[in-house]
Design an enzyme around this catalytic site. Structure first.
Site, PDB file in Angstrom:
ATOM      1  CE1 TYR A 147      -3.912   2.183   0.483  1.00 12.17           C
ATOM      2  CE2 TYR A 147      -2.874   2.988   2.474  1.00 12.17           C
ATOM      3  CZ  TYR A 147      -3.870   3.081   1.540  1.00 12.17           C
ATOM      4  OH  TYR A 147      -4.828   4.068   1.650  1.00 12.17           O
ATOM      5  CD  GLU A 149       7.850   1.861  -0.910  1.00 12.83           C
ATOM      6  OE1 GLU A 149       7.730   2.889  -1.596  1.00 12.83           O
ATOM      7  OE2 GLU A 149       8.745   1.741  -0.045  1.00 12.83           O
ATOM      8  N   GLY A 209      -1.672  -1.053  23.209  1.00 10.41           N
ATOM      9  CA  GLY A 209      -2.625   0.037  22.950  1.00 10.41           C
ATOM     10  C   GLY A 209      -2.023   1.419  23.148  1.00 10.41           C
TER      11      GLY A 209
END
Ligand code: UDP
Length: 315
Positions: A147, A149, A209
């Protein structure tokens, strides 16, 4: 005759909201989508309209549209980490070949084109908050590389068409955005947390988290994109909400809003190359577009909860 706008990815989350906006502004909208991750449910309300037409087409193949086109908005792509892990080749093709086809179409039609880039071009950023001048910290061969690149190539190709062919181009770098029409099972944190909270399951917090994100409500994003398209600025512009929060705190906010006593936070492994922090510097958008987000997270989440209440099925 109304001016025509081509929106790729029109059946997706952002593409469908953009279609609504351009119809409202008085344009004729041509929506295009191969329905790989998009859904006709997002645009079914547009089919009765005279000024909306839909082409079921994959923009990685040659794109033909008859007549004039004022604007092209390229929003077709899998966009959640789970989606592009499952569809790595299609993700690379739509960002590269798809972008090439649409730039070629823009050149042939003398259209102005806006391409959807992403905060992912900054990778796991070493500069915080991220300014447009930052070149990023991307792992080209990691799971997100397909995604990241493709989007980086998209930006380079778009700039090349601008400088070499004098094409009118716009590049928006979109940060995490949320609102109605997100796919319930797309794996992104907000659909995951809302559906888990509504069903009374554990909210799957990845890692401890402590990683951060900054979430922008979709109406704000659409306004920013509209302003960028209408501006005369061809360099990339960040559009996002700089209100940063940890994923754990975000889970707690969703728990509180939904108020299902059976739902709690549960912890899972952190995915590879998950960015530790992300927050847009929106100085440029403020100065050049006079834009800043209007919806705070409490309001945006309330509106979005109304949508998830309708679409999440509880056994
Ligand atoms: N995340 C999470 N639980 C989930 C899905 C995502 O804790 O069920 C985390 C993920 O690890 C990341 C953040 O939430 O740190 C945002 O993830 P998302 O997939 O929404 O998009 P990203 O911003 O990573 O592209």
């Amino acid at each position: 005759m109304k001016q025509k706008v081509l929106i790729t990815g029109a059946a997706g989350f952002l593409g469908s909201h953009l279609s609504d906006r351009f119809l409202k502004e008085g344009y004729h909208v041509i929506g295009m989508d191969n329905l790989l991750t998009g859904s006709l449910d997002n645009i079914s309300h547009l089919f009765p309209l005279e000024d909306f037409e839909f082409y079921h087409h994959d923009v990685s193949n040659f794109v033909h549209v008859p007549g004039d086109l004022k604007y092209i908005l390229h929003f077709a792509s899998p966009a959640s980490p789970i989606d592009y892990l499952q569809m790595p080749i299609q993700t690379m093709k739509v960002g590269s070949l798809g972008t090439h086809n649409l730039l070629g179409l823009a050149k042939a039609k003398n259209s102005r084109i806006l391409v959807a880039s992403t905060s992912e071009v900054y990778g796991d950023p070493l500069v915080h908050p991220q300014t447009e001048e930052y070149w990023g910290n991307v792992n080209p061969i990691g799971p997100r590389g397909v995604y990241d690149e493709a989007k980086r190539f998209q930006e380079a190709l778009t700039m090349a068409y601008h400088t070499y062919h004098g094409l009118e181009t716009r590049i928006v770098r979109i940060f995490n955005t949320y609102g109605s029409r997100m796919r319930v099972n797309d794996g992104r944190v907000l659909p995951a947390f809302f559906s888990q909270a509504i069903r009374g399951e554990g909210l799957t917090v990845f890692g401890d988290g402590s990683q951060t994100r900054s979430f922008c409500y979709v109406d704000d994003l659409v306004e920013g994109i509209y302003r960028l398209l209408m501006s005369d600025y061809h360099m990339p512009v960040n559009i996002g909400n700089p209100d940063e929060i940890t994923i754990k705190e975000f889970g707690e906010e969703v728990l509180k809003l939904v108020g299902n006593p059976k739902a709690t936070l549960t912890y899972k492994d952190l995915p590879t190359d998950d960015p530790k922090q992300r927050k847009p510097d929106i100085t440029k958008a403020k100065e050049i577009l006079g834009w800043e987000p209007k919806f705070d997270r409490a309001e945006g989440l309330r509106l979005t909860y109304e949508y998830f209440k309708k679409v999440v099925t509880v056994d």
